[in-house]
Scaffold this motif. Structure first.
Motif: not given
Length: 348
Positions: A61-66
């Motif tokens: 989910l990192a691309p969605k979070t950041f």
């Protein structure tokens, strides 16, 4: 004194699992998969536990979070001291950490600040006595041997509990033990009691131990024991949007941990290679604090507030650390360690 869902849960076993995992992620001192093409990147710490960071990691989910184009590097640490060292060296930007090592870092000049109460510690850390001891209260521990890891939240909580029960350090024998040593010492009946956290705690209660005090009981004395999200000041200045993005997603993920445990169980049993009972035990002792509550004077308070629950606890912990020789200089103002401006933005 020192809050996986504790930073401590599985910090020994899961860290080793993650070493062999094909999921990737950096260990402290490792290369780490920061994306070379990214103009910006965030180095996010995890204790190899059932925490929001590993949930983000497991679900990619990192691309969605950041945001797209922001690199993410997950750094696995094993202790609060490693968090402090990594931030001092610039190899870690954000991580949950107990208030005790956080204060040690602050007293030693670490340029970082707590921006969020990661979790309230209630019953994931307890004082447990041997089942046949006949001890039912903290006052009954006079003259007894208590095993616990020094310089941690349980160390601070134990001293506080003894004080409120009318006992001093000379009235008991506090024995410094690593968490992974306590269960065997308990089985050999070398200690009468232990103040320790999950997952060691259930091993003691399964072996006849009786809980006589929970860390959450200190709330009645206006002491809060918690984990905070610590952020390196330079990173906070350069990328405040990434800090805020993580906090917003953390609050949503933490809510899901309580409201949708099936998803968490399915995700984390596979990612950490642990059983469902272990995950549920972690979730059942996880107490997040919504941002709206953190902005009250009971917790962090509004930016600039001086008389808050978090600051009172940090002052008390600083005094404990100084008197026990764990820090050599008593900070003049612990307020510089707390930055509630991000919480204020979350509830604006």
């Amino acid at each position: 004194m020192k809050l996986n869902l504790s930073r401590r849960e599985f910090h020994l076993t899961a860290a080793h699992m993650l070493l062999a995992s094909s999921a990737g992620g950096a260990l402290l001192g490792g290369a780490g998969p920061v994306f070379a093409q990214s103009s910006r990147a965030v180095k996010l710490g995890t204790f190899g536990a059932i925490d929001a960071q590993n949930y983000i990691r497991a679900k990619n989910l990192a691309p969605k979070t950041f945001g797209q184009g922001v690199g993410s590097d997950f750094v696995t640490v094993r202790a609060g001291s490693e968090v402090i060292s990594a931030m001092a060296g610039g190899s870690l930007d954000m991580c949950n950490i107990g208030s005790s090592p956080m204060m040690v870092g602050y007293a030693n000049g670490l340029k970082a600040s707590m921006v969020y109460v990661y979790k309230n510690i209630v019953d994931s850390e307890c004082l447990v006595v041997q089942g046949n001891s006949g001890i039912t209260t903290v006052a009954g521990l006079k003259g007894k041997k208590i095993g616990l890891p020094f310089n941690t939240s349980v160390h601070f909580a134990a001293v506080a509990a003894l004080k409120f029960a009318g006992l001093g350090l000379a009235d008991v024998q506090l024995i410094n033990m690593r968490a992974d040593q306590i269960a065997s010492a308990w089985q050999r009946r070398e200690i009468d009691a232990s103040y320790i956290w999950v997952p060691v705690l259930p091993r003691l209660t399964d072996d006849g131990g009786k809980i006589i005090f929970k860390t959450g009981d200190l709330n009645r004395q206006s002491l809060l024991i918690f984990d905070g999200l610590l952020v390196r000041d330079e990173f906070k200045r350069k990328s405040p949007d990434l800090v805020l993005a993580f906090l917003k997603d953390y609050e949503q993920i933490a809510r899901g941990f309580k409201q949708d445990p099936k998803d968490v169980v399915d995700t984390m049993t596979k990612f950490l290679n642990v059983d469902e009972a272990t995950v549920m035990r972690s979730l059942n002792t996880f107490y997040p604090v919504p941002a709206s509550e953190q902005l009250s004077s009971r917790w962090m308070g509004k930016p600039g507030e001086k008389d808050t629950g978090v600051l009172k606890t940090l002052r008390t912990q600083a005094q404990f650390l100084f008197e026990s020789g764990q820090i050599t200089v008593m900070p003049e103002d612990v307020g510089g360690l707390v930055d509630s401006s991000f919480v204020a933005k979350m509830v604006a």
